[in-house]
Motif scaffolding. Structure first.
Motif, PDB file in Angstrom:
ATOM      1  N   ALA A  94       0.373  -1.366  -0.167  1.00  0.00           N
ATOM      2  CA  ALA A  94       0.250  -0.285   0.267  1.00  0.00           C
ATOM      3  C   ALA A  94       1.331   1.293   0.503  1.00  0.00           C
ATOM      4  N   ILE A  95       1.787   1.556   1.074  1.00  0.00           N
ATOM      5  CA  ILE A  95       2.727   2.425   0.666  1.00  0.00           C
ATOM      6  C   ILE A  95       4.188   2.401  -0.289  1.00  0.00           C
ATOM      7  N   ARG A  96       4.126   1.190  -1.469  1.00  0.00           N
ATOM      8  CA  ARG A  96       4.628   1.278  -2.689  1.00  0.00           C
ATOM      9  C   ARG A  96       4.070   1.881  -3.765  1.00  0.00           C
ATOM     10  N   ASP A  97       2.674   1.546  -3.121  1.00  0.00           N
ATOM     11  CA  ASP A  97       1.333   2.217  -4.873  1.00  0.00           C
ATOM     12  C   ASP A  97       1.337   3.100  -4.777  1.00  0.00           C
ATOM     13  N   SER A  98       1.399   3.526  -6.441  1.00  0.00           N
ATOM     14  CA  SER A  98       1.233   4.973  -6.531  1.00  0.00           C
ATOM     15  C   SER A  98      -0.150   5.258  -5.888  1.00  0.00           C
ATOM     16  N   GLY A  99      -0.235   4.376  -6.443  1.00  0.00           N
ATOM     17  CA  GLY A  99      -2.439   5.096  -6.098  1.00  0.00           C
ATOM     18  C   GLY A  99      -2.814   6.234  -7.243  1.00  0.00           C
ATOM     19  N   SER A 100      -2.518   5.132  -8.180  1.00  0.00           N
ATOM     20  CA  SER A 100      -3.423   5.485 -10.067  1.00  0.00           C
ATOM     21  C   SER A 100      -3.822   4.414  -9.945  1.00  0.00           C
ATOM     22  N   MET A 101      -5.301   4.106 -10.858  1.00  0.00           N
ATOM     23  CA  MET A 101      -6.010   3.150 -11.443  1.00  0.00           C
ATOM     24  C   MET A 101      -5.894   2.951 -12.564  1.00  0.00           C
ATOM     25  N   LEU A 173     -22.186   3.185  -8.322  1.00  0.00           N
ATOM     26  CA  LEU A 173     -23.027   4.864  -8.850  1.00  0.00           C
ATOM     27  C   LEU A 173     -22.164   6.115  -8.743  1.00  0.00           C
ATOM     28  N   PHE A 174     -20.906   5.655  -8.368  1.00  0.00           N
ATOM     29  CA  PHE A 174     -20.034   6.989  -8.251  1.00  0.00           C
ATOM     30  C   PHE A 174     -18.556   7.131  -8.561  1.00  0.00           C
ATOM     31  N   ALA A 175     -18.751   5.800 -10.028  1.00  0.00           N
ATOM     32  CA  ALA A 175     -17.381   5.089 -10.687  1.00  0.00           C
ATOM     33  C   ALA A 175     -16.632   6.368 -11.182  1.00  0.00           C
ATOM     34  N   GLU A 176     -17.363   7.203 -12.265  1.00  0.00           N
ATOM     35  CA  GLU A 176     -16.290   8.495 -12.794  1.00  0.00           C
ATOM     36  C   GLU A 176     -16.116   9.790 -11.525  1.00  0.00           C
ATOM     37  N   TRP A 177     -16.285   9.253 -10.719  1.00  0.00           N
ATOM     38  CA  TRP A 177     -16.488  11.124  -9.912  1.00  0.00           C
ATOM     39  C   TRP A 177     -14.437   9.719  -9.466  1.00  0.00           C
ATOM     40  N   LEU A 178     -15.089   8.680  -8.657  1.00  0.00           N
ATOM     41  CA  LEU A 178     -13.700   7.959  -7.668  1.00  0.00           C
ATOM     42  C   LEU A 178     -12.229   8.309  -8.736  1.00  0.00           C
ATOM     43  N   THR A 179     -13.121   7.738 -10.290  1.00  0.00           N
ATOM     44  CA  THR A 179     -11.855   7.279 -11.097  1.00  0.00           C
ATOM     45  C   THR A 179     -10.879   8.464 -11.571  1.00  0.00           C
ATOM     46  N   LYS A 180     -11.749   9.884 -11.417  1.00  0.00           N
ATOM     47  CA  LYS A 180     -10.945  11.115 -12.197  1.00  0.00           C
ATOM     48  C   LYS A 180     -10.321  11.455 -10.900  1.00  0.00           C
ATOM     49  N   THR A 181     -10.880  11.294  -9.159  1.00  0.00           N
ATOM     50  CA  THR A 181     -10.187  11.574  -8.787  1.00  0.00           C
ATOM     51  C   THR A 181      -8.121  10.923  -8.360  1.00  0.00           C
ATOM     52  N   LEU A 182      -8.396  10.032  -8.135  1.00  0.00           N
ATOM     53  CA  LEU A 182      -7.891   8.740  -7.859  1.00  0.00           C
ATOM     54  C   LEU A 182      -6.853   9.221  -9.202  1.00  0.00           C
ATOM     55  N   GLN A 183      -7.016   9.493 -10.599  1.00  0.00           N
ATOM     56  CA  GLN A 183      -6.609  10.259 -11.617  1.00  0.00           C
ATOM     57  C   GLN A 183      -5.401  11.321 -11.555  1.00  0.00           C
ATOM     58  N   THR A 184      -6.268  12.052 -10.926  1.00  0.00           N
ATOM     59  CA  THR A 184      -5.819  13.871 -11.397  1.00  0.00           C
ATOM     60  C   THR A 184      -4.867  13.879  -9.790  1.00  0.00           C
ATOM     61  N   ASN A 185      -5.689  13.394  -8.901  1.00  0.00           N
ATOM     62  CA  ASN A 185      -5.391  13.900  -7.398  1.00  0.00           C
ATOM     63  C   ASN A 185      -4.749  13.007  -6.496  1.00  0.00           C
ATOM     64  N   LYS A 186      -3.241  13.334  -7.135  1.00  0.00           N
ATOM     65  CA  LYS A 186      -2.467  12.228  -6.151  1.00  0.00           C
ATOM     66  C   LYS A 186      -2.441  11.885  -5.188  1.00  0.00           C
ATOM     67  N   TRP A 187      -2.385  12.818  -4.540  1.00  0.00           N
ATOM     68  CA  TRP A 187      -2.457  12.927  -2.233  1.00  0.00           C
ATOM     69  C   TRP A 187      -3.195  12.289  -2.208  1.00  0.00           C
ATOM     70  N   VAL A 188      -4.873  11.937  -2.455  1.00  0.00           N
ATOM     71  CA  VAL A 188      -5.847  11.645  -2.337  1.00  0.00           C
ATOM     72  C   VAL A 188      -5.288   9.963  -1.575  1.00  0.00           C
ATOM     73  N   ALA A 189      -4.921   9.751  -3.123  1.00  0.00           N
ATOM     74  CA  ALA A 189      -4.531   7.691  -3.169  1.00  0.00           C
ATOM     75  C   ALA A 189      -3.359   7.508  -2.269  1.00  0.00           C
ATOM     76  N   LYS A 190      -2.509   8.129  -2.256  1.00  0.00           N
ATOM     77  CA  LYS A 190      -1.421   7.999  -1.792  1.00  0.00           C
ATOM     78  C   LYS A 190      -1.845   8.473   0.349  1.00  0.00           C
ATOM     79  N   ALA A 191      -3.308   9.150   0.369  1.00  0.00           N
ATOM     80  CA  ALA A 191      -3.256   9.412   1.661  1.00  0.00           C
ATOM     81  C   ALA A 191      -4.088   7.810   2.258  1.00  0.00           C
TER      82      ALA A 191
END
Length: 214
Positions: A94-101, A173-191
């Motif tokens: 989890a720590i090593r993961d870049s967080g991108s999907m 239900l929120f697939a599109e929003w989740l995808t954009k968040t994880l792809q464009t805001n790397k700090w969210v995925a890292k947190a």
């Protein structure tokens, strides 16, 4: 009722199941991909297939572990230690993961709902990480000398399904929003990844300390 674990065990497992349900993985990526490319109905069909796979894993683990408990208590103890080490490995990943999907773009003919269901079932049953997780994680919540261990493991497996259900519905239900968040805001995925790592390490430490006192 013998098949019911203690309330404290059910609540602890519910917290663990919740954390695991929101941890990004191949199933989650598939739900998002199917929903974006083919719509919510296909997303839900894929979810149903994956949850069916979890039920299959649960039944296999429950009866396999029950045999192991009776035949080789030392092997059951070793399995719990392996489970703790696996949780530590998950924390490191989890720590090593870049967080991108990566969400692939679909092409060609739209699949049937049955095909989406089978895709969800297939990715769950053929994912070795899913099988390994259930083999190493579920036994942490039963005692080696409990005669009702198998039925309690089945109960916990289906509790996992019930806990996961609202999470995966939300993902669809929120697939599109989740995808954009994880792809464009790397700090969210890292947190999120650091949070998951902390929880995995906490469970691993609890298991190792408990076994060390025996």
């Amino acid at each position: 009722m013998a098949f019911l674990p203690d309330l404290s065990v059910m609540l602890t497992f519910a917290v663990a199941a919740l954390v695991l349900a929101i941890t990004p993985g191949p199933d989650m990526a598939l739900f998002i991909s199917r929903t974006i490319n083919w719509g919510r109905s296909h997303g839900f069909a894929t979810v149903l297939g994956a949850l069916t796979g979890i039920a299959v894993h649960t039944m296999l683990v429950a009866f396999g572990i029950s045999v192991l408990i009776v035949a080789a208590p030392a092997a059951f103890w070793a399995l719990k230690i392996v489970g703790a080490l696996y949780l530590i490995w998950l924390a490191i990943q989890a720590i090593r993961d870049s967080g991108s999907m990566l969400v692939p773009k679909a092409g060609g003919k739209q699949p049937s709902f049955a095909q989406s269901y089978m895709t969800g079932l297939g990715i769950n049953l053929t994912n070795p990480k899913v099988a390994l997780f259930f083999v190493t994680f579920l036994p942490q919540f039963v005692s080696a000398d409990d005669p009702a261990a198998a039925s309690k493991l089945v109960f916990l497996g289906f509790e996992f399904v019930l806990i996961s259900l609202p999470i995966v519905i939300g993902i669809v239900l929120f697939a599109e929003w989740l995808t954009k968040t994880l792809q464009t805001n790397k700090w969210v995925a890292k947190a999120l990844n650091w949070s998951f790592a902390a929880v995995f390490l906490a469970f691993a430490a609890t298991i190792l300390l408990a076994e060390g006192r025996k």
